[in-house]
Write a protein that holds these residues in place. Sequence first.
Motif, PDB file in Angstrom:
ATOM      1  N   TRP A 112       0.827  -1.203   0.000  1.00  0.00           N
ATOM      2  CA  TRP A 112       0.000   0.000   0.000  1.00  0.00           C
ATOM      3  C   TRP A 112       0.867   1.260   0.000  1.00  0.00           C
ATOM      4  O   TRP A 112       0.545   2.250  -0.661  1.00  0.00           O
ATOM      5  N   LEU A 113       1.980   1.218   0.728  1.00  0.00           N
ATOM      6  CA  LEU A 113       2.871   2.372   0.830  1.00  0.00           C
ATOM      7  C   LEU A 113       3.908   2.405  -0.290  1.00  0.00           C
ATOM      8  O   LEU A 113       4.778   3.283  -0.301  1.00  0.00           O
ATOM      9  N   LYS A 114       3.813   1.430  -1.210  1.00  0.00           N
ATOM     10  CA  LYS A 114       4.747   1.352  -2.342  1.00  0.00           C
ATOM     11  C   LYS A 114       6.199   1.206  -1.882  1.00  0.00           C
ATOM     12  O   LYS A 114       7.137   1.822  -2.424  1.00  0.00           O
ATOM     13  N   LEU A 115       6.374   0.352  -0.872  1.00  0.00           N
ATOM     14  CA  LEU A 115       7.698   0.011  -0.384  1.00  0.00           C
ATOM     15  C   LEU A 115       8.133  -1.321  -0.998  1.00  0.00           C
ATOM     16  O   LEU A 115       7.355  -1.965  -1.703  1.00  0.00           O
ATOM     17  N   LYS A 116       9.348  -1.721  -0.744  1.00  0.00           N
ATOM     18  CA  LYS A 116       9.798  -3.040  -1.178  1.00  0.00           C
ATOM     19  C   LYS A 116       8.973  -4.096  -0.452  1.00  0.00           C
ATOM     20  O   LYS A 116       8.932  -4.137   0.778  1.00  0.00           O
ATOM     21  N   VAL A 117       8.295  -4.955  -1.217  1.00  0.00           N
ATOM     22  CA  VAL A 117       7.400  -5.954  -0.615  1.00  0.00           C
ATOM     23  C   VAL A 117       8.177  -7.245  -0.370  1.00  0.00           C
ATOM     24  O   VAL A 117       8.307  -8.098  -1.251  1.00  0.00           O
ATOM     25  N   ASP A 118       8.719  -7.372   0.840  1.00  0.00           N
ATOM     26  CA  ASP A 118       9.442  -8.582   1.204  1.00  0.00           C
ATOM     27  C   ASP A 118       8.921  -9.212   2.494  1.00  0.00           C
ATOM     28  O   ASP A 118       9.395 -10.256   2.922  1.00  0.00           O
ATOM     29  N   GLY A 119       7.928  -8.565   3.111  1.00  0.00           N
ATOM     30  CA  GLY A 119       7.353  -9.120   4.325  1.00  0.00           C
ATOM     31  C   GLY A 119       8.271  -9.060   5.529  1.00  0.00           C
ATOM     32  O   GLY A 119       8.057  -9.786   6.506  1.00  0.00           O
ATOM     33  N   LYS A 120       9.278  -8.209   5.481  1.00  0.00           N
ATOM     34  CA  LYS A 120      10.212  -8.087   6.588  1.00  0.00           C
ATOM     35  C   LYS A 120      10.348  -6.612   6.975  1.00  0.00           C
ATOM     36  O   LYS A 120      10.557  -5.759   6.117  1.00  0.00           O
ATOM     37  N   GLN A 121      10.254  -6.345   8.251  1.00  0.00           N
ATOM     38  CA  GLN A 121      10.375  -4.974   8.725  1.00  0.00           C
ATOM     39  C   GLN A 121      11.798  -4.454   8.550  1.00  0.00           C
ATOM     40  O   GLN A 121      12.773  -5.167   8.821  1.00  0.00           O
ATOM     41  N   SER A 122      11.913  -3.241   8.075  1.00  0.00           N
ATOM     42  CA  SER A 122      13.202  -2.571   7.940  1.00  0.00           C
ATOM     43  C   SER A 122      13.073  -1.179   8.539  1.00  0.00           C
ATOM     44  O   SER A 122      11.963  -0.718   8.846  1.00  0.00           O
ATOM     45  N   ALA A 123      14.194  -0.496   8.680  1.00  0.00           N
ATOM     46  CA  ALA A 123      14.157   0.861   9.216  1.00  0.00           C
ATOM     47  C   ALA A 123      13.354   1.778   8.310  1.00  0.00           C
ATOM     48  O   ALA A 123      12.577   2.623   8.776  1.00  0.00           O
ATOM     49  N   ALA A 124      13.516   1.596   6.991  1.00  0.00           N
ATOM     50  CA  ALA A 124      12.759   2.420   6.039  1.00  0.00           C
ATOM     51  C   ALA A 124      11.269   2.120   6.125  1.00  0.00           C
ATOM     52  O   ALA A 124      10.432   3.035   6.060  1.00  0.00           O
ATOM     53  N   ASP A 125      10.927   0.822   6.265  1.00  0.00           N
ATOM     54  CA  ASP A 125       9.524   0.445   6.423  1.00  0.00           C
ATOM     55  C   ASP A 125       8.930   1.118   7.651  1.00  0.00           C
ATOM     56  O   ASP A 125       7.844   1.711   7.607  1.00  0.00           O
ATOM     57  N   CYS A 126       9.654   1.022   8.758  1.00  0.00           N
ATOM     58  CA  CYS A 126       9.151   1.563  10.017  1.00  0.00           C
ATOM     59  C   CYS A 126       8.891   3.056   9.906  1.00  0.00           C
ATOM     60  O   CYS A 126       7.846   3.547  10.344  1.00  0.00           O
ATOM     61  N   MET A 127       9.801   3.791   9.307  1.00  0.00           N
ATOM     62  CA  MET A 127       9.636   5.238   9.187  1.00  0.00           C
ATOM     63  C   MET A 127       8.441   5.585   8.309  1.00  0.00           C
ATOM     64  O   MET A 127       7.672   6.505   8.619  1.00  0.00           O
ATOM     65  N   ALA A 128       8.258   4.838   7.210  1.00  0.00           N
ATOM     66  CA  ALA A 128       7.128   5.109   6.317  1.00  0.00           C
ATOM     67  C   ALA A 128       5.800   4.765   6.987  1.00  0.00           C
ATOM     68  O   ALA A 128       4.824   5.516   6.877  1.00  0.00           O
ATOM     69  N   ILE A 129       5.758   3.646   7.678  1.00  0.00           N
ATOM     70  CA  ILE A 129       4.532   3.238   8.373  1.00  0.00           C
ATOM     71  C   ILE A 129       4.225   4.225   9.501  1.00  0.00           C
ATOM     72  O   ILE A 129       3.070   4.616   9.718  1.00  0.00           O
ATOM     73  N   ARG A 130       5.265   4.638  10.210  1.00  0.00           N
ATOM     74  CA  ARG A 130       5.092   5.584  11.303  1.00  0.00           C
ATOM     75  C   ARG A 130       4.525   6.913  10.802  1.00  0.00           C
ATOM     76  O   ARG A 130       3.635   7.499  11.427  1.00  0.00           O
ATOM     77  N   ALA A 131       5.013   7.372   9.648  1.00  0.00           N
ATOM     78  CA  ALA A 131       4.501   8.624   9.077  1.00  0.00           C
ATOM     79  C   ALA A 131       3.026   8.490   8.721  1.00  0.00           C
ATOM     80  O   ALA A 131       2.233   9.419   8.950  1.00  0.00           O
ATOM     81  N   PHE A 132       2.647   7.344   8.164  1.00  0.00           N
ATOM     82  CA  PHE A 132       1.236   7.110   7.844  1.00  0.00           C
ATOM     83  C   PHE A 132       0.398   7.117   9.116  1.00  0.00           C
ATOM     84  O   PHE A 132      -0.683   7.725   9.164  1.00  0.00           O
ATOM     85  N   GLN A 133       0.858   6.441  10.152  1.00  0.00           N
ATOM     86  CA  GLN A 133       0.115   6.370  11.410  1.00  0.00           C
ATOM     87  C   GLN A 133      -0.051   7.754  12.025  1.00  0.00           C
ATOM     88  O   GLN A 133      -1.135   8.089  12.532  1.00  0.00           O
ATOM     89  N   GLN A 134       0.974   8.560  11.989  1.00  0.00           N
ATOM     90  CA  GLN A 134       0.882   9.909  12.541  1.00  0.00           C
ATOM     91  C   GLN A 134      -0.133  10.740  11.770  1.00  0.00           C
ATOM     92  O   GLN A 134      -0.929  11.475  12.369  1.00  0.00           O
ATOM     93  N   LYS A 135      -0.134  10.609  10.465  1.00  0.00           N
ATOM     94  CA  LYS A 135      -1.075  11.368   9.634  1.00  0.00           C
ATOM     95  C   LYS A 135      -2.509  10.946   9.897  1.00  0.00           C
ATOM     96  O   LYS A 135      -3.425  11.779   9.877  1.00  0.00           O
ATOM     97  N   GLN A 136      -2.722   9.657  10.157  1.00  0.00           N
ATOM     98  CA  GLN A 136      -4.071   9.135  10.363  1.00  0.00           C
ATOM     99  C   GLN A 136      -4.518   9.147  11.823  1.00  0.00           C
ATOM    100  O   GLN A 136      -5.639   8.756  12.127  1.00  0.00           O
ATOM    101  N   GLY A 137      -3.655   9.567  12.731  1.00  0.00           N
ATOM    102  CA  GLY A 137      -4.025   9.615  14.144  1.00  0.00           C
ATOM    103  C   GLY A 137      -4.035   8.264  14.820  1.00  0.00           C
ATOM    104  O   GLY A 137      -4.741   8.063  15.816  1.00  0.00           O
ATOM    105  N   ILE A 138      -3.263   7.307  14.300  1.00  0.00           N
ATOM    106  CA  ILE A 138      -3.168   5.969  14.890  1.00  0.00           C
ATOM    107  C   ILE A 138      -2.098   5.994  15.971  1.00  0.00           C
ATOM    108  O   ILE A 138      -0.979   6.445  15.741  1.00  0.00           O
TER     109      ILE A 138
END
Length: 290
Positions: A112-138
């Motif tokens: 959904w975030l157009k990241l590398k789809v490997d099913g493994k958490q990375s630092a880049a994944d975490c930062m992108a997911i965190r930004a989405f969560q902050q924007k959505q109030g999660i």
Amino acid sequence: MFSVRTVALVLASVALLPLGVPARAVPPPPGPEGLLVPGVPPGPSQPWQIDTPDQVLAPKVYEPTASEDAVEPRDARPGTYALVEYVPLDDAVTRVLCSARTGPYQRGVERWLKLKVDGKQSAADCMAIRAFQQKQGIKPAIGFAGPVTWARMQLLAARENPNAHKKCPVRTGRIACVDLDRQLTWVQKGTKVVFGPVPMRSGRVVHPTRTGWHTIYWRHKNHVSTLYNTPMPYAQFFDGGQAFHAVYGSIHTTIGSMGCVNLTLGDARRLWGVLKKGDRVYVWGHRPGT
């Protein structure tokens, strides 16, 4: 020694059962979500609650009095429907800023975030997911790919055209569409969406929301479950004891309802103004984790 917060969070991971329901009736959720807990306290509007009982058996049908219909259900307290993510217990206890854990919805969130789809958490994944969560109030916005984050993405993706995959049949009359796969519901008349889509919570593994065609056969604005003495505001029954209705608690839980389609109070109120007795309901799919 365990801190008070640690003990509280451990207790929070245990389902609170309604009175009169044997423990064996509510098994823990399957898969990795069973190891997750709410990442932040849900506040004074609700206790550590991960289940709200619904009515299993068909209600006694009667014509509500004019005075009953005139009374609107009480409002939910502020914060009741806050988007609280489910995270690993140790992440919640240590209050990490960015989770190193791979979430149960990692691949879907990466896609959904157009990241590398490997099913493994990375630092880049975490930062992108965190930004989405902050924007959505999660909260907590720690970059964990949990069920609430994924549910929010499902809702956003469906807003423009929830029936893009034509899973809900198109008819000339109103149809309430219940998508168990994405935990979304909407109402369409022909190809026009007249309500929603909105997030919802369907039945758990042992009490699934029944699929197929149904009909709204009874509506009660201030219904109370006869089994659990639990409010079911804006109840619209469509199959036995299964109904659309509001709950005074989060609909984003890892354990589902007792079969009903749970909505926020605002969404249930709006749906009450859209559907009528005799309208059709179509349910399909499977609740994630069931």
